[in-house]
Design a protein around this motif. Structure first.
Motif, PDB file in Angstrom:
ATOM      1  N   LEU A  85       0.834  -1.207   0.000  1.00 44.41           N
ATOM      2  CA  LEU A  85       0.000   0.000   0.000  1.00 44.41           C
ATOM      3  C   LEU A  85       0.866   1.254   0.000  1.00 44.41           C
ATOM      4  O   LEU A  85       0.559   2.237  -0.680  1.00 44.41           O
ATOM      5  N   LEU A  86       1.968   1.238   0.757  1.00 45.24           N
ATOM      6  CA  LEU A  86       2.881   2.373   0.783  1.00 45.24           C
ATOM      7  C   LEU A  86       3.494   2.602  -0.597  1.00 45.24           C
ATOM      8  O   LEU A  86       3.597   3.739  -1.078  1.00 45.24           O
ATOM      9  N   ASP A 136       0.820   3.884  -3.100  1.00 42.96           N
ATOM     10  CA  ASP A 136       0.429   5.259  -2.809  1.00 42.96           C
ATOM     11  C   ASP A 136       1.466   6.240  -3.345  1.00 42.96           C
ATOM     12  O   ASP A 136       1.111   7.262  -3.962  1.00 42.96           O
ATOM     13  N   ALA A 189       1.461   6.518  -7.180  1.00 44.80           N
ATOM     14  CA  ALA A 189       0.385   7.368  -7.711  1.00 44.80           C
ATOM     15  C   ALA A 189       0.740   8.849  -7.631  1.00 44.80           C
ATOM     16  O   ALA A 189       0.182   9.661  -8.377  1.00 44.80           O
ATOM     17  N   ARG A 190       1.657   9.210  -6.724  1.00 44.34           N
ATOM     18  CA  ARG A 190       2.037  10.618  -6.550  1.00 44.34           C
ATOM     19  C   ARG A 190       3.232  11.029  -7.408  1.00 44.34           C
ATOM     20  O   ARG A 190       3.507  12.221  -7.544  1.00 44.34           O
ATOM     21  N   GLY A 197       3.195   6.687   5.977  1.00 42.41           N
ATOM     22  CA  GLY A 197       3.135   7.238   4.632  1.00 42.41           C
ATOM     23  C   GLY A 197       4.034   8.432   4.383  1.00 42.41           C
ATOM     24  O   GLY A 197       4.150   8.887   3.239  1.00 42.41           O
TER      25      GLY A 197
END
Length: 339
Positions: free
Chosen positions: A145-146, A149, A152-153, A236
């Motif tokens: 998940l990290l 995420d 996506a940035r 995160g």
């Protein structure tokens, strides 16, 4: 001569790397420890990609990374450093045939005499759909998940490609890496302000003007590929370390030596030495280069060439809390029957 065992080939490569007095200067006292640590990871597999990692300033030591592009289900490595990774071996064995670009492996910290669990390295490259099942097999879905995420940035020209999980370090972040494309490398080399925009976009906060300027200079000196690295903590947020891996072209030993004398290698290393990120020991690196072929007899009685290779592949330069740290050299050590 019959095909040498992986153990014999590995010991030969380590001896070559440390020959002519280079060992104590480049590797300190950890060369033999590093060789013994990696031997269990060579059993029952084709000779993998082995990388020798050592600093070019400060106290010398040697760490090793081993990467696999193919492996069989049920393969096990008789090392406590590999404990807890059995499921990812079997998972990778099932999927790698359909995705030949991916690889996984272990990063072994052998600087200290007490062994620690090996870090796990995974390169999904374009196959982001494989990140979650890999992390699931390791019991670390949170890491997937990290990674996703941050992916996506990331802005255009900064795609993520691989990551490392440091299982032996308490509260260790996830190390996330990508390949900066050539056009983006050129733009950032010309304009440090572009780097600052990228850092703000992804949430990296610990930098200063000197750091931005030197990153741009390093990108300008880089002859070919450049990787970048960030650390992500469980909440995160990005850590305070940013790194660049500056790659070199794969060349014959003679060409590598001339490049270290007055070519692209020398330009990068002289720059880093002027900053204090390297000292004069980098001039020994070209002498450990090896490209050699010996005739061996295969299982069918045919005489075939068996290659032994050591090549400088990239140098890492990193900043932590905005402060430049000692650079590290990464050399590929490989062996096997030539095609």
């Amino acid at each position: 001569m019959m095909i040498p065992s992986n153990e014999l080939a590995c010991r030969t490569l380590f001896l070559q790397a440390a020959d002519s007095g280079r060992g104590p200067v480049l590797f300190g006292s950890s060369k033999d420890r590093a060789c013994e640590a990696i031997l269990p990871f060579l059993e029952g597999v084709p000779f993998p990609e082995v990388y020798l990692e050592f600093p070019l300033a400060g106290d010398p030591f040697l760490d090793v990374t081993v990467l696999y592009r193919e492996i069989s289900t049920g393969t096990r490595f008789d090392s406590p450093a590999a404990a807890g990774t059995e499921r990812i071996i079997d998972w990778f064995a099932d999927v790698h045939a359909a995705c030949s670009e991916i690889c996984f492996g272990y990063e072994l910290d052998t600087k200290e005499s007490s062994p620690t669990p090996a870090a796990v390295h995974f390169q999904p490259r374009q196959h982001s759909d494989l990140v979650l099942p890999f992390c699931h097999a390791l019991g670390r879905e949170d890491a997937a998940l990290l990674y996703m995420d941050l992916a996506a940035r990331m802005p255009e020209g900064w795609p993520l490609s691989f990551f490392g999980l440091f299982r032996g370090r308490a509260d260790a972040p996830l190390r996330v890496c990508g390949y900066m494309d050539y056009a983006e490398k050129s733009r950032c080399a010309e304009d440090p302000a572009r780097l600052e925009t990228v850092f703000r976009t992804v949430g990296f906060k610990v930098y200063n003007d000197l750091m931005l300027s030197r990153i741009a200079m390093a990108l300008s000196a880089a002859p070919v590929t450049v990787d970048f690295q960030f650390d992500i903590f469980p909440d995160g947020t990005l850590g305070s370390t940013f790194a660049l891996d500056i790659g070199f072209r794969t060349e014959q030993s003679e060409t590598i030596r001339s490049s270290f004398l007055d070519g692209p290698f020398a330009a990068v290393m002289n720059l880093f030495e002027s900053w204090g990120a390297a000292d004069s020991r980098w001039k020994l690196v070209s002498d450990l280069s090896l490209t050699r072929s010996i005739p061996v007899e295969d299982e069918e009685g045919r005489v075939r060439p068996y290659g032994l290779v050591i090549q400088p592949r990239w140098i890492k330069i990193r900043w932590t809390d905005g402060v430049l740290r000692p650079s590290k050299m990464y050399c590929l050590a490989n062996a096997g029957l030539a095609d």
